[in-house]
Design an enzyme around this catalytic site. Sequence first.
Site, PDB file in Angstrom:
ATOM      1  N   ARG A 178      15.884  -6.267  17.169  1.00 35.83           N
ATOM      2  CA  ARG A 178      14.595  -6.446  16.476  1.00 35.83           C
ATOM      3  C   ARG A 178      14.795  -6.716  14.996  1.00 35.83           C
ATOM      4  NH1 ARG A 178      10.326  -2.070  18.535  1.00 35.83           N
ATOM      5  NH2 ARG A 178       9.181  -3.124  16.898  1.00 35.83           N
ATOM      6  N   ARG A 233       3.103   7.947  13.246  1.00 36.11           N
ATOM      7  CA  ARG A 233       2.769   6.635  12.708  1.00 36.11           C
ATOM      8  C   ARG A 233       1.283   6.259  12.817  1.00 36.11           C
ATOM      9  NH1 ARG A 233       7.532   2.419  13.608  1.00 36.11           N
ATOM     10  NH2 ARG A 233       7.001   1.934  11.461  1.00 36.11           N
ATOM     11  N   CYS A 254       8.963   1.254  16.531  1.00 36.10           N
ATOM     12  CA  CYS A 254       9.938   2.275  16.901  1.00 36.10           C
ATOM     13  C   CYS A 254       9.278   3.645  16.972  1.00 36.10           C
ATOM     14  CB  CYS A 254      11.067   2.310  15.870  1.00 36.10           C
ATOM     15  SG  CYS A 254      12.194   0.921  16.014  1.00 36.10           S
ATOM     16  N   ASP A 273      14.940   4.218   6.194  1.00 30.78           N
ATOM     17  CA  ASP A 273      15.573   3.271   7.117  1.00 30.78           C
ATOM     18  C   ASP A 273      17.098   3.301   7.030  1.00 30.78           C
ATOM     19  OD1 ASP A 273      13.101   2.570   7.979  1.00 30.78           O
ATOM     20  OD2 ASP A 273      13.027   0.629   6.966  1.00 30.78           O
ATOM     21  N   LYS A 327      13.552  -8.453   6.935  1.00 32.55           N
ATOM     22  CA  LYS A 327      12.623  -8.401   8.077  1.00 32.55           C
ATOM     23  C   LYS A 327      11.247  -7.893   7.662  1.00 32.55           C
ATOM     24  CE  LYS A 327      12.495  -4.772  10.685  1.00 32.55           C
ATOM     25  NZ  LYS A 327      11.571  -3.856  11.335  1.00 32.55           N
ATOM     26  N   ASN A 328      11.213  -6.782   6.938  1.00 34.97           N
ATOM     27  CA  ASN A 328       9.914  -6.171   6.657  1.00 34.97           C
ATOM     28  C   ASN A 328       9.098  -6.939   5.623  1.00 34.97           C
ATOM     29  OD1 ASN A 328      10.309  -4.321   8.647  1.00 34.97           O
ATOM     30  ND2 ASN A 328      11.028  -2.691   7.294  1.00 34.97           N
TER      31      ASN A 328
HETATM   32  C1  EPZ Z   1       7.339   0.519   7.149  1.00 37.72           C
HETATM   33  O1  EPZ Z   1       6.689   1.218   8.189  1.00 37.72           O
HETATM   34  C2  EPZ Z   1       8.522  -0.170   7.786  1.00 37.72           C
HETATM   35  N1  EPZ Z   1       8.026  -1.070   8.831  1.00 37.72           N
HETATM   36  C3  EPZ Z   1       9.471   0.865   8.353  1.00 37.72           C
HETATM   37  O2  EPZ Z   1      10.619   0.177   8.801  1.00 37.72           O
HETATM   38  C4  EPZ Z   1       9.889   1.864   7.277  1.00 37.72           C
HETATM   39  O3  EPZ Z   1      10.637   2.904   7.873  1.00 37.72           O
HETATM   40  C5  EPZ Z   1       8.661   2.448   6.599  1.00 37.72           C
HETATM   41  O4  EPZ Z   1       7.800   1.390   6.120  1.00 37.72           O
HETATM   42  C6  EPZ Z   1       8.998   3.349   5.407  1.00 37.72           C
HETATM   43  O5  EPZ Z   1       9.745   2.637   4.471  1.00 37.72           O
HETATM   44  C7  EPZ Z   1       7.602  -2.289   8.514  1.00 37.72           C
HETATM   45  O6  EPZ Z   1       7.609  -2.694   7.358  1.00 37.72           O
HETATM   46  C8  EPZ Z   1       7.131  -3.149   9.627  1.00 37.72           C
HETATM   47  P1  EPZ Z   1       4.602   3.759   6.084  1.00 37.72           P
HETATM   48  P2  EPZ Z   1       5.210   1.751   7.987  1.00 37.72           P
HETATM   49  O7  EPZ Z   1       3.189   3.393   6.313  1.00 37.72           O
HETATM   50  O8  EPZ Z   1       4.490   0.812   7.106  1.00 37.72           O
HETATM   51  C9  EPZ Z   1       2.380   7.927   6.896  1.00 37.72           C
HETATM   52  C10 EPZ Z   1      12.319  -0.404  10.302  1.00 37.72           C
HETATM   53  O9  EPZ Z   1      13.223   0.233  10.872  1.00 37.72           O
HETATM   54  N2  EPZ Z   1       1.167   7.132   7.156  1.00 37.72           N
HETATM   55  O10 EPZ Z   1       5.221   3.500   4.747  1.00 37.72           O
HETATM   56  O11 EPZ Z   1       4.663   2.052   9.321  1.00 37.72           O
HETATM   57  C11 EPZ Z   1       3.444   7.739   7.966  1.00 37.72           C
HETATM   58  O12 EPZ Z   1       3.224   8.557   9.081  1.00 37.72           O
HETATM   59  C12 EPZ Z   1      10.937   0.202  10.211  1.00 37.72           C
HETATM   60  O13 EPZ Z   1      12.469  -1.530   9.820  1.00 37.72           O
HETATM   61  C13 EPZ Z   1      -0.036   7.778   7.375  1.00 37.72           C
HETATM   62  O14 EPZ Z   1      -0.117   8.990   7.376  1.00 37.72           O
HETATM   63  O15 EPZ Z   1       5.505   3.102   7.215  1.00 37.72           O
HETATM   64  C14 EPZ Z   1       4.705   8.073   7.215  1.00 37.72           C
HETATM   65  O16 EPZ Z   1       4.882   9.454   7.175  1.00 37.72           O
HETATM   66  C15 EPZ Z   1      10.839   1.488  10.928  1.00 37.72           C
HETATM   67  N3  EPZ Z   1      -1.143   7.006   7.628  1.00 37.72           N
HETATM   68  C16 EPZ Z   1       4.388   7.588   5.793  1.00 37.72           C
HETATM   69  O17 EPZ Z   1       2.985   7.444   5.717  1.00 37.72           O
HETATM   70  C17 EPZ Z   1      -1.096   5.648   7.636  1.00 37.72           C
HETATM   71  O18 EPZ Z   1      -2.143   5.013   7.849  1.00 37.72           O
HETATM   72  C18 EPZ Z   1       5.019   6.270   5.415  1.00 37.72           C
HETATM   73  O19 EPZ Z   1       4.783   5.292   6.431  1.00 37.72           O
HETATM   74  C19 EPZ Z   1       0.122   5.009   7.388  1.00 37.72           C
HETATM   75  C20 EPZ Z   1       1.254   5.778   7.157  1.00 37.72           C
END
Ligand code: EPZ
Length: 434
Positions: A401, A125, A120, A309, A22-23
């Site tokens: 989803r 986020r 979610c 995840d 999915k991702n």
């Molecule tokens: C992706 O989310 C995935 N979603 C998530 O999967 C997954 O849990 C996550 O990566 C971590 O592996 C998709 O790919 C659509 P991040 P993402 O940016 O990209 C912080 C699922 O269940 N951060 O890697 O939103 C953030 O708060 C979903 O399939 C900032 O501070 O996650 C977190 O602590 C849920 N500023 C960390 O980085 C930003 O601008 C990692 O988040 C972006 C992120």
Amino acid sequence: MERYAIKGGKVLEGEITIAGAKNAALGILAAAVMTDEECIIENVPYVSDTRTLLKAIEGIGAKVKYLDRHTVSICGKGIRGDRSLSVDDEYIRKIRASYYLIGALLGKYSYANVALPGGCDIGARPIDLHTKGFEKLGAKVDTVHGGKVVAEADQLVGAHIYLDTVSVGATINIMLAATLAEGKTTIENAAKEPHIVDVANFLNTMGANIKGAGTDVIRVRGVTKLHGAEYSIIPDQIEAGTFMAMAVATRGNILIQNVIPKHLEAISSKLIEMGATVIEYDDSVRVMADGKLKSTQIKTLPYPGFPTDMQAHMATVLALAEGTSIVTESIFENRFRYVQELVRMGAKIRVEGNVAIINGVQKFLGANLTAPDLRAGAALVIAALAAEGVSVIEDIEYIKRGYEDFDEKIRSLGGNMEILDTDKDIQKFKLRVG
Ligand code: EPZ
């Protein structure tokens, strides 16, 4: 309202095939609009998040056609790349991956206007790393414009970008925009997840010049144009991990087909520590467990660490293991909302900050449950399958989803699970299964 009704206690056995990731799909479908030529993407999981993104892509004028259930043709030629371009249909706000259209459209048209992402509720986020990255590439980004992100540039120019937190979304988004920027971009402290590599491979198939995806330094040499491509998405690491955890929780024996075993190493090694057997083949894994499970410690980390995840699924299995386990969530601050549901099934779990302290119990008892988010919802399904008695899980749209035909796959393994609508149907199910 659709709910899952599950009669637990069955040992799950048999084989299932994992869908496309999915991702990865969400990044790749967004990337496909970056050329005016047709892209054909295979192995697209048929889940609501991908369908929602495709509706949004169609909504801005691209031609989208399902060639079969898992193959999608996208042609971005019809998109009007002027200032009237706006991504804001009623669905797009629900999915997180709407943010990939910012990078894709900004790269292609030097302009993007996209509704702020949903997704979610697992923590704050923010998307500051994405916007800082676009700004480094020379864009002006306004994030308050009526709940939208508006990004524009005269010409994107390659830059050196250091991500101070490892972020999957920011890495992909910056890579998308940088692909069509002038000159070289370096993304340091990049995320290394398998789906980052998959999106980069797809962009390279379209004519991009990206090196280093899968390491923490990604180098993008901008090109002026991308062309059409055919591509097949990698298998979903998390769906595979979900069935691995399910096999262990139900003391079953499942052959999980269409996986890349390397992507599952962090999950396999923890399950083995817990006493399960994991046998790796070229593109499948067999997971078996019987008897008692052992406690362990898990800390979520960016890839190749243990995936956030899979945190809820593993905590669910550990809640049925002997002894005390510690699960530390270090990526998102609100990812323990399923714990209160498990506690109602008899689990003994205490959450202190970002740590769950789990004292294993012998069994769960069926209960009425609510899925708090996608992955936690899937973890509750595992709990219900392992429990004694009937469970009813509400808010299953979260689970849909990201899991294709979840109930069908579980039934094919011998699980007693149905999607039911009314209270009357649930009563009938309870009478039928005894
Ligand atoms: C992706 O989310 C995935 N979603 C998530 O999967 C997954 O849990 C996550 O990566 C971590 O592996 C998709 O790919 C659509 P991040 P993402 O940016 O990209 C912080 C699922 O269940 N951060 O890697 O939103 C953030 O708060 C979903 O399939 C900032 O501070 O996650 C977190 O602590 C849920 N500023 C960390 O980085 C930003 O601008 C990692 O988040 C972006 C992120």
